[in-house]
Design an enzyme around this catalytic site. Structure first.
Site, PDB file in Angstrom:
ATOM      1  N   ARG A 223       0.849  -1.211   0.000  1.00 11.12           N
ATOM      2  CA  ARG A 223       0.000   0.000   0.000  1.00 11.12           C
ATOM      3  C   ARG A 223       0.873   1.245   0.000  1.00 11.12           C
ATOM      4  O   ARG A 223       0.578   2.227  -0.686  1.00 11.12           O
ATOM      5  CB  ARG A 223      -0.927  -0.014   1.221  1.00 11.12           C
ATOM      6  CG  ARG A 223      -1.971  -1.105   1.126  1.00 11.12           C
ATOM      7  CD  ARG A 223      -3.063  -0.916   2.167  1.00 11.12           C
ATOM      8  NE  ARG A 223      -3.877  -2.130   2.218  1.00 11.12           N
ATOM      9  CZ  ARG A 223      -3.901  -2.963   3.250  1.00 11.12           C
ATOM     10  NH1 ARG A 223      -3.214  -2.712   4.338  1.00 11.12           N
ATOM     11  NH2 ARG A 223      -4.642  -4.049   3.192  1.00 11.12           N
TER      12      ARG A 223
ATOM     13  N   PHE B 278     -11.352  -5.577  -5.768  1.00 10.08           N
ATOM     14  CA  PHE B 278     -11.359  -6.385  -4.530  1.00 10.08           C
ATOM     15  C   PHE B 278     -10.872  -5.495  -3.375  1.00 10.08           C
ATOM     16  O   PHE B 278      -9.950  -5.821  -2.644  1.00 10.08           O
ATOM     17  CB  PHE B 278     -10.464  -7.641  -4.646  1.00 10.08           C
ATOM     18  CG  PHE B 278     -10.808  -8.537  -5.800  1.00 10.08           C
ATOM     19  CD1 PHE B 278     -11.860  -9.434  -5.700  1.00 10.08           C
ATOM     20  CD2 PHE B 278     -10.095  -8.476  -7.001  1.00 10.08           C
ATOM     21  CE1 PHE B 278     -12.185 -10.280  -6.775  1.00 10.08           C
ATOM     22  CE2 PHE B 278     -10.414  -9.299  -8.071  1.00 10.08           C
ATOM     23  CZ  PHE B 278     -11.460 -10.208  -7.958  1.00 10.08           C
TER      24      PHE B 278
ATOM     25  N   ASP C 181     -15.893  -3.863  -5.186  1.00 12.32           N
ATOM     26  CA  ASP C 181     -15.986  -5.080  -4.385  1.00 12.32           C
ATOM     27  C   ASP C 181     -17.415  -5.583  -4.498  1.00 12.32           C
ATOM     28  O   ASP C 181     -18.341  -4.799  -4.681  1.00 12.32           O
ATOM     29  CB  ASP C 181     -15.634  -4.776  -2.914  1.00 12.32           C
ATOM     30  CG  ASP C 181     -15.208  -6.018  -2.143  1.00 12.32           C
ATOM     31  OD1 ASP C 181     -14.017  -6.145  -1.828  1.00 12.32           O
ATOM     32  OD2 ASP C 181     -16.081  -6.872  -1.854  1.00 12.32           O
TER      33      ASP C 181
ATOM     34  N   ALA D  39     -16.284  -8.609  -9.639  1.00 12.90           N
ATOM     35  CA  ALA D  39     -15.145  -7.917 -10.252  1.00 12.90           C
ATOM     36  C   ALA D  39     -15.023  -8.236 -11.739  1.00 12.90           C
ATOM     37  O   ALA D  39     -14.783  -7.339 -12.554  1.00 12.90           O
ATOM     38  CB  ALA D  39     -13.862  -8.310  -9.525  1.00 12.90           C
TER      39      ALA D  39
ATOM     40  N   ASP E 169      -6.223  -7.108  -6.102  1.00  9.98           N
ATOM     41  CA  ASP E 169      -5.766  -7.935  -4.974  1.00  9.98           C
ATOM     42  C   ASP E 169      -6.915  -8.832  -4.519  1.00  9.98           C
ATOM     43  O   ASP E 169      -7.598  -8.545  -3.538  1.00  9.98           O
ATOM     44  CB  ASP E 169      -5.305  -7.020  -3.832  1.00  9.98           C
ATOM     45  CG  ASP E 169      -4.939  -7.814  -2.582  1.00  9.98           C
ATOM     46  OD1 ASP E 169      -4.507  -8.977  -2.708  1.00  9.98           O
ATOM     47  OD2 ASP E 169      -5.099  -7.266  -1.465  1.00  9.98           O
TER      48      ASP E 169
ATOM     49  N   CYS F 297      -2.729 -14.123  -3.101  1.00  9.10           N
ATOM     50  CA  CYS F 297      -2.436 -14.678  -1.775  1.00  9.10           C
ATOM     51  C   CYS F 297      -2.715 -16.175  -1.760  1.00  9.10           C
ATOM     52  O   CYS F 297      -2.918 -16.769  -0.714  1.00  9.10           O
ATOM     53  CB  CYS F 297      -3.224 -13.945  -0.694  1.00  9.10           C
ATOM     54  SG  CYS F 297      -5.001 -14.009  -0.915  1.00  9.10           S
TER      55      CYS F 297
HETATM   56  N1  SAH Z   1      -7.373  -5.836  -1.303  1.00 10.25           N
HETATM   57  C1  SAH Z   1      -7.898  -5.917   0.043  1.00 10.25           C
HETATM   58  C2  SAH Z   1      -8.128  -7.328   0.497  1.00 10.25           C
HETATM   59  C3  SAH Z   1      -9.012  -8.118  -0.430  1.00 10.25           C
HETATM   60  S1  SAH Z   1      -9.928  -9.329   0.405  1.00 10.25           S
HETATM   61  C4  SAH Z   1      -7.017  -5.172   1.031  1.00 10.25           C
HETATM   62  O1  SAH Z   1      -6.039  -4.529   0.643  1.00 10.25           O
HETATM   63  O2  SAH Z   1      -7.294  -5.227   2.241  1.00 10.25           O
HETATM   64  C5  SAH Z   1     -10.927  -9.927  -0.849  1.00 10.25           C
HETATM   65  C6  SAH Z   1     -12.141  -9.046  -1.164  1.00 10.25           C
HETATM   66  O3  SAH Z   1     -12.654  -9.529  -2.396  1.00 10.25           O
HETATM   67  C7  SAH Z   1     -13.284  -9.129  -0.177  1.00 10.25           C
HETATM   68  O4  SAH Z   1     -13.622  -7.839   0.241  1.00 10.25           O
HETATM   69  C8  SAH Z   1     -14.441  -9.764  -0.964  1.00 10.25           C
HETATM   70  O5  SAH Z   1     -15.689  -9.192  -0.651  1.00 10.25           O
HETATM   71  C9  SAH Z   1     -14.064  -9.451  -2.378  1.00 10.25           C
HETATM   72  N2  SAH Z   1     -14.531 -10.381  -3.405  1.00 10.25           N
HETATM   73  C10 SAH Z   1     -14.468 -11.735  -3.405  1.00 10.25           C
HETATM   74  N3  SAH Z   1     -14.913 -12.226  -4.571  1.00 10.25           N
HETATM   75  C11 SAH Z   1     -15.251 -11.160  -5.357  1.00 10.25           C
HETATM   76  C12 SAH Z   1     -15.756 -11.007  -6.687  1.00 10.25           C
HETATM   77  N4  SAH Z   1     -15.987 -12.065  -7.464  1.00 10.25           N
HETATM   78  N5  SAH Z   1     -15.972  -9.762  -7.138  1.00 10.25           N
HETATM   79  C13 SAH Z   1     -15.727  -8.677  -6.368  1.00 10.25           C
HETATM   80  N6  SAH Z   1     -15.249  -8.775  -5.104  1.00 10.25           N
HETATM   81  C14 SAH Z   1     -15.017  -9.986  -4.604  1.00 10.25           C
END
Ligand code: SAH
Length: 416
Positions: free
Chosen positions: A231, A247, A269, A303, A323, A363
């Protein structure tokens, strides 16, 4: 304020002081000698007696020489988690105190007035396999991945409290542990083991930015602490740019980009509550002029679908961050995961304005850094926007990588 540990910890049965003795396969012996922290059940040839979760198990080689000692867990395919290898020694209060002190010492360069949300103990890589502690200001979240820690929990928490002043300790349990509630001694996920109940929204600072944290219902232990350094890098790339954070969860990368001087940040998200949290986090940091000046937009959608729609509309961004959650937790899922990562990279570069930057993270621990990088490069090239100036980053200092399997986070910074 209650200054004692939860009485349920006293009800956990003490372990039999005589350790189990294990004979294991030669390949397992070699792994243990090399410092591999897990012993799988199928590698055990002989057990001196049946054991209970948390009892000590000792592995000897064919010549009856000590190889390793660890915590036994009959409920898990990881039958033993190693505490000491190659050199015998007691597993007692002094042992746990030393491990905890060493973990805290490693984080010394980190905290300051600017960061009070970080990982105190990172399981295997800090010599406490299956035992994770994240700290959010005065609240510590202890996440356990095996019942084997329960008989040692009281001692470890007392030791932690002696070494690290804390106001509260919250317990989180892995999914695997919750499948065996009969071995939990009435402990529950989200229970407060020390300090007062949570009555207001907790928050933590990451490099001076404030984030609300819900250690009971939030993902992981409430916040994705492992992306702190990435970040900070995004912040340095953001000046004057239009940013898309895919995400976005509670907006970690979005806030960093805003403080870095982004004109506009879009958080995408599928979770409404995650986006609402990101909006509250923008409000929490509104005293930072650059955050107040940045326009924050949100898109609540899948997404893949939303990015395809943005491509169709001809939208362009100068910085795209992707991410996602782990697409693979098992080896058998790697192939599908790579396909999904490739689709995201393709969509991501298609949304980049000329000269833009893209950040791609994974991850998924079974996905190797090489496979991830290759897949991302191929997908970007197929979209006609090959990646250039690629830089790979990994975990922050509080998520040390002391054994190969502990490397899960991969992150590419590139131009396209
Ligand atoms: N990038 C974030 C962490 C991501 S955690 C950070 O820096 O903290 C993963 C996220 O992806 C979650 O908030 C979840 O709601 C979202 N997510 C999971 N599947 C998804 C999809 N198909 N489309 C959009 N968001 C999604």
């Amino acid at each position: 304020m209650s200054r004692t540990l939860h009485p349920l910890l006293d009800a956990i049965a003490p372990i039999d002081p005589r350790p189990l003795k294990l004979q294991v396969s030669n390949s397992a012996l070699a792994g243990l000698h090399r410092g591999y922290p897990w012993l799988y059940a199928e590698r055990i040839k002989e057990e001196s007696r049946p054991g209970k979760p948390g009892e000590l198990a000792v592995v000897f080689d064919g010549k009856r020489r000590f190889v390793a000692v660890g915590l036994h867990d009959p409920l898990s395919p990881i039958r033993m988690r190693v505490l000491r290898a190659n050199k015998p020694g007691p597993i007692d209060a002094a042992f746990f105190a030393e491990r905890i002190a060493r973990a805290l010492e490693r984080r010394k360069p980190l905290p300051g007035t600017n960061t009070d949300g970080y990982r105190l103990i990172h399981g295997e890589s800090d010599g406490m396999p299956g035992f994770v502690v994240d700290r959010y200001a005065g609240t510590a979240v202890v996440k356990l991945y095996t019942h084997a820690w329960l008989p040692h929990l009281r001692l470890c928490l007392e030791t932690l409290l002696e070494q690290q002043p804390l106001e509260r300790i919250v317990l989180r349990l892995s999914r695997g542990m919750m499948q065996h509630p009969e071995y939990l001694y009435a402990l529950e996920d989200g229970m407060i083991l020390y300090g007062d109940p949570i009555t207001e929204t907790l928050s933590c600072l990451e490099n001076g930015l404030r984030f609300e944290v819900d250690p009971v219902r939030g993902q992981k232990t409430g916040f994705f602490l492992d992306q702190r350094d990435n970040r900070a890098r995004v912040e340095r790339l953001a000046r004057g740019r239009r940013v898309l954070n895919v995400f976005s969860y509670n907006g970690g990368f979005s806030l960093a980009a805003a403080r870095g001087g982004a004109l506009e940040v879009t958080s995408l998200d599928q979770s409404g509550p995650a986006l609402e949290s990101s909006q509250r986090n923008f409000a929490l940091n509104a005293h930072v002029p650059a955050v107040a000046a940045a326009r924050h937009l949100t898109i609540e959608d899948d997404a893949f679908k939303a990015m395809a729609e943005l491509v169709r509309q001809g939208k362009k961004y100068d910085l795209v961050i992707i991410d996602p959650p782990a697409f693979a937790v098992r080896r058998s899922q790697v192939k599908d995961a790579l396909v999904a990562y490739g689709r995201l990279a393709h969509l991501g570069v298609s949304l980049l304005a000329p000269g833009g930057d893209i950040v791609l993270a994974s991850c998924s621990s079974p996905v190797s850094p090489e496979d991830f990088r290759r897949t991302m490069c191929e997908a970007a090239a197929r979209a006609g926007r090959p990646l250039k100036n690629i830089e790979e980053t990994s975990h922050a200092l509080d998520h040390p990588l002391d054994f190969a399997d502990s490397r899960y986070l991969k992150c590419l910074f590139a131009k396209a």
